[in-house]
Design an enzyme around this catalytic site. Structure first.
Site, mmCIF file in Angstrom:
data_model
loop_
_atom_site.group_PDB
_atom_site.id
_atom_site.type_symbol
_atom_site.label_atom_id
_atom_site.label_comp_id
_atom_site.label_asym_id
_atom_site.label_seq_id
_atom_site.Cartn_x
_atom_site.Cartn_y
_atom_site.Cartn_z
ATOM 1 C CB CYS A 183 -0.983 -0.001 1.152
ATOM 2 S SG CYS A 183 -0.249 0.083 2.809
ATOM 3 C CG HIS B 73 -4.631 -0.148 3.659
ATOM 4 N ND1 HIS B 73 -3.751 -0.908 2.922
ATOM 5 C CD2 HIS B 73 -5.655 0.173 2.814
ATOM 6 C CE1 HIS B 73 -4.236 -1.070 1.695
ATOM 7 N NE2 HIS B 73 -5.378 -0.428 1.600
ATOM 8 C CG HIS C 291 -6.742 0.376 -1.750
ATOM 9 N ND1 HIS C 291 -6.886 -0.602 -0.801
ATOM 10 C CD2 HIS C 291 -7.870 0.305 -2.509
ATOM 11 C CE1 HIS C 291 -8.039 -1.224 -0.959
ATOM 12 N NE2 HIS C 291 -8.654 -0.691 -1.993
#
Length: 206
Positions: A112, A164, A176
């Site tokens: 990520c 994240h 993402h």
């Protein structure tokens, strides 16, 4: 020999102790829930652990000048041209479907933060921190309702850590590197809505 259960009515002192202990545990649990939940906007500002607090945020970032040369320090949010934002979206579209790879920061595979790191360096020549947790301490925090395309959105499975990050692209969507690969997701999806921590702004066209 199995221990027999004695009804509470035959031992009032023990019953009173249990009720008192239960009340005490409830009070402690409430206090911990209030102090531990640091992932929501409250009143005039954002409440987060010290690493992500408003006063400890990094307001500058290293940038490489166009054409090469030594990095220089740039104030945040970085002023960019609208064309640069369009280039970011083109890069995102080109990256959709790229496989997830832990520690990956190239088109051969992204995690990520590696996904964000690669795109911001490619399109804006910004040198960002490598992990989502460190990246979360950079730039200006913005309310969820004020998100603009290009802002970063952060998520947390625990109230005190960020694990994240994605790039907001507009219309309640963000790009993402998920475990299934680079994709677009909706902020109002149940999982992402419940784990949303905050958003930051590193670039601006205004």
């Amino acid at each position: 020999m199995q221990q027999q259960f004695t009804p509470a009515a035959s031992r009032p002192d023990r019953s009173l102790q249990c009720r008192t202990l239960l009340l005490l545990c409830t009070m402690i649990g409430t206090v911990l829930a209030v102090t531990g939940c640091q992932s929501s906007w409250s009143g005039s500002g954002y409440r987060m652990e010290s690493k992500y607090s408003l006063k400890n945020r990094k307001s500058h970032i290293s940038c490489r000048p166009e054409g090469g040369g030594s990095a220089r320090i740039c104030p945040l949010p970085l002023k960019i041209k609208p064309q640069s934002l369009d280039q970011l979206f083109s890069s995102i579209n080109e990256s959709l479907g790229t496989r997830y790879r832990f520690g990956g920061a190239t088109p051969n595979g992204f995690d990520c933060s590696g996904f964000v790191l690669y795109l911001y360096q490619k399109n804006f020549r910004m040198i960002l921190p490598r992990t989502a947790s460190d990246l979360a301490a950079v730039g200006n925090m913005v309310p969820k309702k004020s998100l603009r395309p290009g802002d970063l959105v952060f998520f947390s499975n625990a109230s005190r850590s960020i694990d994240h990050v994605g790039i907001f692209v507009g219309q309640e969507s963000f790009a993402h590197a998920a475990s299934s690969g680079v994709k677009l997701s909706r902020l109002n999806e149940r999982y992402y809505d419940s784990h949303f921590a905050f958003a930051t702004r590193l670039i601006t066209t205004e």
